[in-house]
Write a protein that holds these residues in place. Sequence first.
Motif, PDB file in Angstrom:
ATOM      1  N   ASP A  85       0.816  -1.218   0.000  1.00  0.00           N
ATOM      2  CA  ASP A  85       0.000   0.000   0.000  1.00  0.00           C
ATOM      3  C   ASP A  85       0.846   1.262   0.000  1.00  0.00           C
ATOM      4  O   ASP A  85       0.390   2.313  -0.450  1.00  0.00           O
ATOM      5  N   PRO A  89       0.022   2.819  -3.786  1.00  0.00           N
ATOM      6  CA  PRO A  89      -1.092   3.218  -2.912  1.00  0.00           C
ATOM      7  C   PRO A  89      -2.420   3.322  -3.651  1.00  0.00           C
ATOM      8  O   PRO A  89      -2.474   3.342  -4.883  1.00  0.00           O
ATOM      9  N   ALA A  90      -3.467   3.387  -2.876  1.00  0.00           N
ATOM     10  CA  ALA A  90      -4.803   3.579  -3.440  1.00  0.00           C
ATOM     11  C   ALA A  90      -4.904   4.951  -4.097  1.00  0.00           C
ATOM     12  O   ALA A  90      -4.248   5.910  -3.682  1.00  0.00           O
ATOM     13  N   SER A  95      -7.841   0.311  -5.457  1.00  0.00           N
ATOM     14  CA  SER A  95      -7.313   0.167  -4.108  1.00  0.00           C
ATOM     15  C   SER A  95      -5.804  -0.015  -4.177  1.00  0.00           C
ATOM     16  O   SER A  95      -5.239  -0.298  -5.238  1.00  0.00           O
ATOM     17  N   GLY A  96      -5.140   0.140  -3.034  1.00  0.00           N
ATOM     18  CA  GLY A  96      -3.715  -0.116  -2.973  1.00  0.00           C
ATOM     19  C   GLY A  96      -3.401  -1.589  -3.159  1.00  0.00           C
ATOM     20  O   GLY A  96      -4.265  -2.462  -2.968  1.00  0.00           O
TER      21      GLY A  96
END
Length: 230
Positions: A85, A89-90, A95-96
């Motif tokens: 993440d 990352p998101a 999403s991450g």
Amino acid sequence: MTLSRRETLQWVMAAAALPLARWTPAMAAGTDARPPFEVADWPDAVPPPLPANGYGRDPDLMAPKVPWPLTLSKAQRATVDLLGDLILPADERSSGAGKLGVGAFVDEWISAPYPIQRQNREQVLGGLMWLDAQSRALHGAAFDAIAPAQRANLLDALTVTTPAAGMVKPVAFMDTLRNLFVLGFYSLPEGKADMGFIGDQPTPGDYPGPTPEALAHFADMLTGLGLAAS
């Protein structure tokens, strides 16, 4: 995200078919610099893999068997997802990587009994051990327990193009892990959607052929693999 072994094995087999699985140049992009801390020792050894068989020459992709034991502890898997993440990352499109379960992919990948995966296993296990040791030396806690700013500073020291002597193995660990994150993420539907991949689509009229950008990218890939036309 909780994934079954069947799902992660299908993920690994799909990823292994991509060129990136066999061609993973360093992706570090920082400047050459000595780390701003005293570097912890790289571990002398990692736990040896258990004896295991591969999935053979003709695996059943619809019902794959899982012939090898996994490697990572629960804490190590959580650290890999945390790193996923941080590195991918998101954003507004997906999403991450960690939230999508990239830790399960990495665990399955490094547990496979093949030369590339065994080499990655040494780097990833050694790197996770080193990351916790370095975090404890600097901040008195494992990597997953230190503050976000402290994690960011430590990761910044792992993104240099020419690391100092004591950081060669840690930087190689992060390059390997970053490449596995990219490989895993872009093998997923979410990753394909993130980069705008739409799959096979009919082309009306005469086929115009690949774009100049696509041909240039293909030529670069061939050169990197040592397969450039003479």
